[in-house]
Design an enzyme around this catalytic site. Sequence first.
Site, PDB file in Angstrom:
ATOM      1  N   GLY A  23       2.939   3.233  -1.030  1.00 54.47           N
ATOM      2  CA  GLY A  23       3.984   4.274  -1.454  1.00 54.47           C
ATOM      3  C   GLY A  23       5.248   3.799  -1.892  1.00 54.47           C
ATOM      4  N   GLU A  74       0.180   5.600   7.815  1.00 56.15           N
ATOM      5  CA  GLU A  74       0.818   6.763   8.257  1.00 56.15           C
ATOM      6  C   GLU A  74       0.575   7.372   9.422  1.00 56.15           C
ATOM      7  OE1 GLU A  74       0.288   8.663   4.376  1.00 56.15           O
ATOM      8  OE2 GLU A  74       1.361   6.924   3.506  1.00 56.15           O
ATOM      9  N   HIS A 108      -5.046   4.986   9.216  1.00 60.60           N
ATOM     10  CA  HIS A 108      -4.195   4.775   8.133  1.00 60.60           C
ATOM     11  C   HIS A 108      -2.711   4.492   8.482  1.00 60.60           C
ATOM     12  CE1 HIS A 108      -1.627   5.770   4.514  1.00 60.60           C
ATOM     13  NE2 HIS A 108      -2.576   5.572   3.767  1.00 60.60           N
ATOM     14  N   SER A 154       0.129   0.727  -3.291  1.00 55.10           N
ATOM     15  CA  SER A 154       0.769   0.818  -4.719  1.00 55.10           C
ATOM     16  C   SER A 154      -0.197   0.155  -5.850  1.00 55.10           C
ATOM     17  CB  SER A 154       2.289   0.162  -4.764  1.00 55.10           C
ATOM     18  OG  SER A 154       2.903   1.079  -4.073  1.00 55.10           O
ATOM     19  N   GLU A 175      -4.071  -2.802   4.115  1.00 55.74           N
ATOM     20  CA  GLU A 175      -2.897  -2.236   3.179  1.00 55.74           C
ATOM     21  C   GLU A 175      -1.631  -2.613   3.899  1.00 55.74           C
ATOM     22  OE1 GLU A 175      -4.296   1.815   1.253  1.00 55.74           O
ATOM     23  OE2 GLU A 175      -3.821   2.393   3.510  1.00 55.74           O
ATOM     24  N   ASN A 210      -6.834   8.507  -1.886  1.00 54.57           N
ATOM     25  CA  ASN A 210      -6.226   9.303  -0.853  1.00 54.57           C
ATOM     26  C   ASN A 210      -5.236  10.188  -1.186  1.00 54.57           C
ATOM     27  OD1 ASN A 210      -5.113   9.999   1.672  1.00 54.57           O
ATOM     28  ND2 ASN A 210      -4.067   7.879   1.898  1.00 54.57           N
ATOM     29  N   LYS A 268      -3.266  12.135   0.581  1.00 54.12           N
ATOM     30  CA  LYS A 268      -2.281  12.602   1.396  1.00 54.12           C
ATOM     31  C   LYS A 268      -2.230  14.030   1.622  1.00 54.12           C
ATOM     32  CE  LYS A 268      -0.480   7.979   0.146  1.00 54.12           C
ATOM     33  NZ  LYS A 268       0.522   7.118   0.943  1.00 54.12           N
TER      34      LYS A 268
HETATM   35  C1  PEP Z   1      -2.523   5.057   0.662  1.00 49.63           C
HETATM   36  O1  PEP Z   1      -2.130   5.982   0.798  1.00 49.63           O
HETATM   37  O2  PEP Z   1      -3.423   4.553   1.115  1.00 49.63           O
HETATM   38  C2  PEP Z   1      -1.973   4.215  -0.314  1.00 49.63           C
HETATM   39  C3  PEP Z   1      -2.455   2.926  -0.748  1.00 49.63           C
HETATM   40  O3  PEP Z   1      -0.814   4.735  -1.119  1.00 49.63           O
HETATM   41  P1  PEP Z   1      -0.236   4.231  -2.348  1.00 49.63           P
HETATM   42  O4  PEP Z   1      -1.172   3.964  -3.652  1.00 49.63           O
HETATM   43  O5  PEP Z   1       0.850   5.301  -3.112  1.00 49.63           O
HETATM   44  O6  PEP Z   1       0.742   3.194  -2.091  1.00 49.63           O
END
Ligand code: PEP
Length: 250
Positions: free
Chosen positions: A174, A99, A97, A212, A168, A10, A12
Amino acid sequence: MMMKKLIAGNWKMNGGLTANDSLVQALLAGLAAQPAGCDVAVCVPFPYLSQVHGLLAQSSIGLGSQDVSAHESGAYTGEVSATMLKDFGVRYCLAGHSERRLYHGETDAVVAAKVQRALAAGLTPIVCIGETLAEREAGQTEEVVKRQLAAVIQANGHCISEIVVAYEPVWAIGTGKTATPEQAQQVHAVLRAQLQAASPQAGHIKILYGGSMNAANAAQLLAQPDIDGGLIGGAALKPADFLTIIAAAK
Ligand code: PEP
């Protein structure tokens, strides 16, 4: 159950024409040298779908978007429909997601509608669910993720066998804080049971972990019996790291 894993990046709201070109070229070179033993996808910002579709031609990397409209067409300024995504060779779309849920007010009902539109257009929605830190600390993790998934199941019935789920935990996205393999596995097992209870064809639904995941921790997470792949944010922008994660997903 053993199934082919999926590693989805992703990006972003990152990238640009030049940066995307180098990133995809590096991924293609890496995969030419060491072919993936799993499915791979990149979820890119809308304006770059066409560029990345061109770069990925002939490759086995699937193209994904980061969102999809809950509406079919019409007076929804700024929205992008599932049919439009299909037109641009998109195969996967993220739905819900954290976000989007957090900064754009996407409710469980909106996410369920997005999944419906995606499935109707022949896309594979990657449905993102996960608890906040406050919810985890209050002992509500299972209740929250089950509620989020139940909304999608109720709206989509047996069609849910065509979705991908991404667990997630919001506190891990992040932040550099990863769920331990045991913490992730525990939630994945709950989700697997919920999917199996909902549809006899749910056995092959992939449940990805995201939050992460990186080159150092991917192998341990991916070794868990109910972790069928990863949704990767930050590390998906670093080709060497993303390739290491892909290599760990045999
Ligand atoms: C994500 O954006 O779905 C995600 C898991 O981000 P990160 O790996 O940076 O935590």
